[in-house]
Every structure is written in C-alpha cells, then in structure tokens.
Design an enzyme around this catalytic site. Sequence first.
Site, PDB file in Angstrom:
ATOM      1  CB  ALA A 161      94.888  90.366  26.298  1.00 19.50           C
ATOM      2  N   GLY A 167      98.138  91.524  30.357  1.00 19.57           N
ATOM      3  CA  GLY A 167      97.257  92.685  30.528  1.00 19.57           C
ATOM      4  C   GLY A 167      96.735  92.813  31.952  1.00 19.57           C
ATOM      5  CD  GLU A 205     100.399  95.176  29.482  1.00 24.04           C
ATOM      6  OE1 GLU A 205      99.379  94.570  29.091  1.00 24.04           O
ATOM      7  OE2 GLU A 205     101.320  95.509  28.725  1.00 24.04           O
ATOM      8  CD  GLU A 218     102.112  90.425  27.840  1.00 21.01           C
ATOM      9  OE1 GLU A 218     103.151  90.068  28.436  1.00 21.01           O
ATOM     10  OE2 GLU A 218     101.331  91.277  28.299  1.00 21.01           O
TER      11      GLU A 218
HETATM   12  N1  CAA Z   1      92.865  84.240  27.649  1.00 21.67           N
HETATM   13  C1  CAA Z   1      91.846  83.383  27.438  1.00 21.67           C
HETATM   14  N2  CAA Z   1      91.650  82.281  28.211  1.00 21.67           N
HETATM   15  C2  CAA Z   1      92.506  82.064  29.218  1.00 21.67           C
HETATM   16  C3  CAA Z   1      93.585  82.932  29.489  1.00 21.67           C
HETATM   17  C4  CAA Z   1      93.751  84.079  28.659  1.00 21.67           C
HETATM   18  N3  CAA Z   1      94.704  84.986  28.873  1.00 21.67           N
HETATM   19  N4  CAA Z   1      94.275  82.439  30.553  1.00 21.67           N
HETATM   20  C5  CAA Z   1      93.646  81.308  30.929  1.00 21.67           C
HETATM   21  N5  CAA Z   1      92.584  81.087  30.124  1.00 21.67           N
HETATM   22  C6  CAA Z   1      91.636  79.964  30.173  1.00 21.67           C
HETATM   23  C7  CAA Z   1      92.287  78.674  29.707  1.00 21.67           C
HETATM   24  O1  CAA Z   1      92.267  78.597  28.297  1.00 21.67           O
HETATM   25  C8  CAA Z   1      91.410  77.636  30.376  1.00 21.67           C
HETATM   26  O2  CAA Z   1      90.209  77.530  29.648  1.00 21.67           O
HETATM   27  P1  CAA Z   1      89.655  76.069  29.184  1.00 21.67           P
HETATM   28  O3  CAA Z   1      89.363  75.383  30.504  1.00 21.67           O
HETATM   29  O4  CAA Z   1      88.436  76.397  28.393  1.00 21.67           O
HETATM   30  O5  CAA Z   1      90.761  75.425  28.449  1.00 21.67           O
HETATM   31  C9  CAA Z   1      91.061  78.300  31.719  1.00 21.67           C
HETATM   32  O6  CAA Z   1      91.309  79.699  31.538  1.00 21.67           O
HETATM   33  C10 CAA Z   1      91.961  77.825  32.847  1.00 21.67           C
HETATM   34  O7  CAA Z   1      93.303  77.986  32.446  1.00 21.67           O
HETATM   35  P2  CAA Z   1      94.377  76.784  32.481  1.00 21.67           P
HETATM   36  O8  CAA Z   1      93.708  75.472  32.306  1.00 21.67           O
HETATM   37  O9  CAA Z   1      95.466  77.135  31.506  1.00 21.67           O
HETATM   38  O10 CAA Z   1      94.876  76.924  33.994  1.00 21.67           O
HETATM   39  P3  CAA Z   1      96.308  76.565  34.578  1.00 21.67           P
HETATM   40  O11 CAA Z   1      96.197  76.713  36.053  1.00 21.67           O
HETATM   41  O12 CAA Z   1      96.803  75.281  34.026  1.00 21.67           O
HETATM   42  O13 CAA Z   1      97.294  77.723  33.996  1.00 21.67           O
HETATM   43  C11 CAA Z   1      97.953  79.999  33.502  1.00 21.67           C
HETATM   44  C12 CAA Z   1      97.092  79.044  34.367  1.00 21.67           C
HETATM   45  C13 CAA Z   1      99.429  79.759  33.746  1.00 21.67           C
HETATM   46  C14 CAA Z   1      97.576  81.431  33.894  1.00 21.67           C
HETATM   47  C15 CAA Z   1      97.635  79.733  32.001  1.00 21.67           C
HETATM   48  O14 CAA Z   1      96.204  79.721  31.832  1.00 21.67           O
HETATM   49  C16 CAA Z   1      98.205  80.751  31.086  1.00 21.67           C
HETATM   50  O15 CAA Z   1      99.385  80.697  30.773  1.00 21.67           O
HETATM   51  N6  CAA Z   1      97.359  81.696  30.600  1.00 21.67           N
HETATM   52  C17 CAA Z   1      97.772  82.693  29.629  1.00 21.67           C
HETATM   53  C18 CAA Z   1      98.538  83.827  30.287  1.00 21.67           C
HETATM   54  C19 CAA Z   1      99.023  84.823  29.232  1.00 21.67           C
HETATM   55  O16 CAA Z   1      99.727  84.475  28.300  1.00 21.67           O
HETATM   56  N7  CAA Z   1      98.626  86.096  29.377  1.00 21.67           N
HETATM   57  C20 CAA Z   1      98.994  87.150  28.462  1.00 21.67           C
HETATM   58  C21 CAA Z   1      97.916  87.364  27.457  1.00 21.67           C
HETATM   59  S1  CAA Z   1      98.385  88.487  26.137  1.00 21.67           S
HETATM   60  C22 CAA Z   1      98.213  90.023  26.796  1.00 21.67           C
HETATM   61  O17 CAA Z   1      97.861  90.200  27.957  1.00 21.67           O
HETATM   62  C23 CAA Z   1      98.505  91.160  25.825  1.00 21.67           C
HETATM   63  C24 CAA Z   1      98.642  92.521  26.436  1.00 21.67           C
HETATM   64  O18 CAA Z   1      99.670  92.877  26.979  1.00 21.67           O
HETATM   65  C25 CAA Z   1      97.574  93.494  26.309  1.00 21.67           C
END
Ligand code: CAA
Length: 258
Positions: free
Chosen positions: A65, A109, A112, A132
Amino acid sequence: MSYETLSASREGPLGIITINRPEALNALSNKLVHELISALAAFESDEEVRCLVITGSERAFSAGADIKEMADMSAVQMSMSGHFFPLWDRLGRYPKPVVGALSGFVLGGGLELAMSLDVLIASETTQLGQPEINIGVMPGGGGTQRLTRAVGKYKAMDMILTGTRIGADEAKALGLVSRVVPKEAYLEEAKKVATEIASKSPVSVKLAKMAVNKAFEMGLSDGLDFERQLFYLLFASEDAKEGMKAFMEKRKPVFKGK
Ligand code: CAA
C-alpha cells in the site's frame, strides 16, 4: 483505454496488466487500485481474453500500500473511502484465471495482491513479505488469512510479527509461489503458463478455479460435494464432449467455451 499507473494490453488470448509506478516501487495508491479494477473489468467483458497476466517491474511487483498516501488517513477515511478493499473483493470473485509474474519486492499489499491471483511465477530475485508491523500496522488486504492458509500458522506468524522477508526458493518450498525461474525468464514463463491455460476450455477453467478457491472457504465434505456438482455440470458443456472426442480421435481439441 489508457491509464496513468499501469498499462493494459492484449496479446492474443491474454490480457496483460503491467503495474507502472516506478517512483514508488509500484506501491498501491488509490488511483492504481481503481485503475486495476477498471482494467480487470475491461478484460472480464472481452470474450477473446481467456487468461490474464499481472506483473510489475523487475525491481518490484509492488512494495505494498502507498504509505505516503495512507500516513494521514483516519480510521474513518480508511474504512469509508473504499481505498483498498474493492480490489480484493473484485479479485476474490474474478471469473477468469490470472497469472502473477513476480520479480523483486512483493511486500505488504503487494503480496496480498499476489495471493489473490491463481498461479504465481516468480523470478529468482523475488522477495516476499508482510512488513506492515514495521510501520505500526498489520496486513489489511487479506494477509493474515491468505498467508496463513498458504504457509501455515508458524511461518505466517514469523513473517507477520517480525516483518521478515523470504526469497523465491523458500517461498516455493512453502507453496507460496508456483514456480521459480531465472530473472530473465519470469515474464515469458508467466505468459507461457497463461497461454497454456488459455488453450483449455474456458468453461472447465472457470469452474475448476471456482472449486479450488472454495477449498479455502468450505469444510472437506461440503467442498467435495461442491466439486462433484461442478464436475457433473461440465458434462452439459460442448467442450467436455469435444475434449473427450478429440482424445479418442487422437487430435487436438477445439474448445469454444460452450
Ligand atoms: N509506499 C509509498 N512509497 C514507497 C513504498 C510504499 N509502500 N515503498 C517504497 N516507496 C518509495 C520510497 O519512499 C522511495 O521514494 P523516494 O525516492 O521518493 O524516497 C522509493 O519508493 C524507493 O524506495 P527506497 O528508496 O526505500 O528503496 P530501497 O531499495 O532502499 O528499499 C524497500 C526498498 C525495502 C521495499 C522499502 O522501500 C520499503 O521498506 N518499502 C515499504 C514496504 C512496506 O512497508 N510495505 C507495506 C505497506 S502497508 C500495506 O501494504 C498495508 C496493507 O496490508 C494493505
């Protein structure tokens, strides 16, 4: 139709949806979710499309998400806006088979979403997880239920409570993906599998998919009854007659979806 966050194209009997938000690792924004629903609806009503492939980029199928979009949302906004849940409801009941072509991050997500599809082809680079918990929430798109059914309680608890990611080979050993292939081949393999499915009778594919999905919802004896009813029903189809006749005549069947 053209979309901002994905592309949708026809390749013969296949409908291909490519999620395309590289700036956010294909995070599922509200817009993306709604565009996905509309692309799915368009392929559902296109009679020529017999199987779908949903993919992302090599770097990310989807990182979950969109956290930036969710950060300031209230519980009421989340529950009333129809933010996520229309997608899961739609995918859960989608009548055509859908193959997921996974590579890179398949998180939250994104996992999922993948778990709502039917066959999962993973690049060896794929990393799957429900992170999450790291941002103070929990899976909300079916992860606690679908992951647990796929891998069992103890692995699901480990992934959901610690946020630890697993690689493609472990996911395959756990039954969380169907096949793992070299990184150059994941999309091609997914299209190959989808083409194979598209060559079968659409009637039997639809009912077989329905029956397998019921295994998650029914007890064994009700599930077996349900399967038997669909099996009997297929004997009313022209495709079943054609399939058996073609076998006896030692030729390829021509299925018409009737
Ligand atoms: N939402 C919004 N933006 C995201 C994102 C997300 N889920 N995942 C990555 N991005 C963005 C980052 O913010 C970054 O943007 P900026 O360059 O503007 O800062 C860009 O994508 C690249 O990401 P990273 O610089 O973080 O890349 P990385 O290779 O260092 O790390 C990663 C990759 C490990 C996937 C890391 O981005 C991360 O941990 N992302 C979040 C993953 C997460 O927590 N997902 C669960 C979301 S909640 C959910 O899904 C709820 C549900 O069940 C419905």
